[in-house]
Scaffold this motif. Sequence first.
Motif, PDB file in Angstrom:
ATOM      1  N   ASP A  99     -68.535  13.108  46.362  1.00  0.00           N
ATOM      2  CA  ASP A  99     -69.663  13.747  47.037  1.00  0.00           C
ATOM      3  C   ASP A  99     -69.236  15.077  47.656  1.00  0.00           C
ATOM      4  O   ASP A  99     -68.109  15.534  47.442  1.00  0.00           O
ATOM      5  CB  ASP A  99     -70.304  12.796  48.058  1.00  0.00           C
ATOM      6  CG  ASP A  99     -69.356  12.466  49.211  1.00  0.00           C
ATOM      7  OD1 ASP A  99     -68.335  13.182  49.377  1.00  0.00           O
ATOM      8  OD2 ASP A  99     -69.638  11.509  49.944  1.00  0.00           O
ATOM      9  N   GLU A 100     -70.111  15.668  48.488  1.00  0.00           N
ATOM     10  CA  GLU A 100     -69.838  17.013  49.007  1.00  0.00           C
ATOM     11  C   GLU A 100     -68.644  17.045  49.959  1.00  0.00           C
ATOM     12  O   GLU A 100     -68.065  18.096  50.200  1.00  0.00           O
ATOM     13  CB  GLU A 100     -71.087  17.601  49.682  1.00  0.00           C
ATOM     14  CG  GLU A 100     -71.593  16.901  50.935  1.00  0.00           C
ATOM     15  CD  GLU A 100     -72.476  15.692  50.616  1.00  0.00           C
ATOM     16  OE1 GLU A 100     -72.581  15.297  49.441  1.00  0.00           O
ATOM     17  OE2 GLU A 100     -73.046  15.131  51.564  1.00  0.00           O
ATOM     18  N   THR A 101     -68.244  15.878  50.496  1.00  0.00           N
ATOM     19  CA  THR A 101     -67.093  15.851  51.406  1.00  0.00           C
ATOM     20  C   THR A 101     -65.792  15.599  50.644  1.00  0.00           C
ATOM     21  O   THR A 101     -64.717  15.571  51.229  1.00  0.00           O
ATOM     22  CB  THR A 101     -67.254  14.716  52.449  1.00  0.00           C
ATOM     23  OG1 THR A 101     -67.200  13.466  51.734  1.00  0.00           O
ATOM     24  CG2 THR A 101     -68.566  14.820  53.211  1.00  0.00           C
ATOM     25  N   ARG A 103     -65.315  12.767  49.116  1.00  0.00           N
ATOM     26  CA  ARG A 103     -65.138  11.298  49.066  1.00  0.00           C
ATOM     27  C   ARG A 103     -65.385  10.806  47.643  1.00  0.00           C
ATOM     28  O   ARG A 103     -66.385  11.175  47.011  1.00  0.00           O
ATOM     29  CB  ARG A 103     -66.135  10.633  50.023  1.00  0.00           C
ATOM     30  CG  ARG A 103     -65.997   9.113  50.126  1.00  0.00           C
ATOM     31  CD  ARG A 103     -67.049   8.551  51.079  1.00  0.00           C
ATOM     32  NE  ARG A 103     -68.401   8.735  50.550  1.00  0.00           N
ATOM     33  CZ  ARG A 103     -69.077   7.825  49.853  1.00  0.00           C
ATOM     34  NH1 ARG A 103     -68.522   6.662  49.563  1.00  0.00           N
ATOM     35  NH2 ARG A 103     -70.300   8.086  49.438  1.00  0.00           N
TER      36      ARG A 103
END
Length: 436
Positions: A99-101, A103
């Motif tokens: 995802d955007e982080t 993760r």
Amino acid sequence: MGPHANQRHRPSLAVIGTGIAGLSAAYLLKDKFQVTLFESQARAGMGAQNVDYVSNGITRRIDIPLRIFCHGYYDNLLALYKHIGVEILTSDHSGIFSDETGRVILHYGNFRKGTARFSYPKGSNWLSPTAWTIGLQSKRFFVRAKRDMGRIDLTELSFGEYLQQSGAGREFVGTVLLPMMSVTCTCDYQAVRDYPADLMLEYLTCGVHELGIMSAAKGVDDIVPRMLVDVALRTNSPIALIEPEGEQLRVVTKAGAARHFDQVVIASQAHQAAAMLPGFDDRRALLGRIPFERSSMSVHTDQEILPAPVKGLSPVSYHIPRDASRAEVSVDLTKAIARLSGQETIFQTWNPMRRIAPNRELARVDFTRPTVTRDSRKAVIALRESQSRPGNRLWLCGSYMAEKIPLLEAAVDSSVTVAEHLGAAIPWKADAPAAA
Ligand SMILES: Cc1cc2nc3c(=O)[nH]c(=O)nc-3n(C[C@H](O)[C@H](O)[C@H](O)COP(=O)(O)OP(=O)(O)OC[C@H]3O[C@@H](n4cnc5c(N)ncnc54)[C@H](O)[C@@H]3O)c2cc1C
């Protein structure tokens, strides 16, 4: 007497565009016509964007974009490649989704048993409930899709409607299916949803997951010359206009040079073809109904685009920020392509959303690509009907002209259709005369 002793008596044919559709059309029609190929770029289109990559003292040519294919869907392409002697290798395209982080949501690898391939969760993904949920939803989706393919009329449904009606799992659709199909079709998630359901399911159930992915072992620069046989190639020759004149068609370059041909095959994309045909109102209107999307690709060595360090990364990394309209997808070419395996890591990133260090970027290329809707499909059917009328001299081919996802197979399928209309024998079809 040599096979081309009657060269001067063959009618003339112009092919405009040297993507795989134009190259294969020219190749299939070369014995029946005197073929001249026109290409707007400096090199034949399939390899026009390629770059050299030098690392570890080795120089290798990199195809931009890398093109992959598989058994079960690419019948004409595989038959063409076999016929012209293109060597093919399997290619690992297993993936990691984050995802955007950064993760990791899902990470899987592939293994082979006999001719079949199986996927398995990699690293700590064994323990992830989300990964198991996605795995289960994926299994259910494919079982149902295979069953629905033969049983219900999917032509009236969009893929988005099908996903809703079939109750496809939300995590699988959002994390895997839409990102994978957005890179396969190089378009937004919405355009993937707008595809006719049967075209998407035909691709998804063809065996691409079980039979594995392949690519041309020596890349496009090895493929193109095999199709440039007995044809005249005019590069840097963008065509501006095609118009009827007497019994022939007049083909005019942007520089104003004009030549006459008995037959013309336009093998550009639909919007490019429309621009060449100001006098063909009906066809221009139909071509205007073929949608296309723009995207770009970066070739680079910036490892920052990888998710947080994970051991044994799979070759394809999907970066899926919430609310983004399409994924960002990076392929580690040294893992996916055998001939690059001795070199330092290099990526092709489709739809780069994050910054790529400029000093690590070898090339950035913009593309347009047709998509398919239920309406554009009707326009293509009408275009095909219009060119099967007796006396037609103007032919359209290209990946948008087949009833398939616009991939390499659709492009070759469309050139086969045109070549058959023009009376050429297709060497890999049963009724073709045996080679001398
Ligand atoms: C990023 C990306 C990745 C892809 N990956 C895959 C993949 O892995 N597998 C797969 O099967 N497919 C893949 N595709 C799709 C595949 O590349 C296309 O389906 C295929 O290239 C279409 O071939 P074409 O000959 O129809 O059109 P094009 O390749 O677009 O060729 C059209 C040609 O016409 C020329 N032209 C245009 N206008 C004129 C003019 N006025 N005068 C003269 N020449 C002109 C252009 O320069 C070009 O060379 C990918 C596409 C993209 C964009």
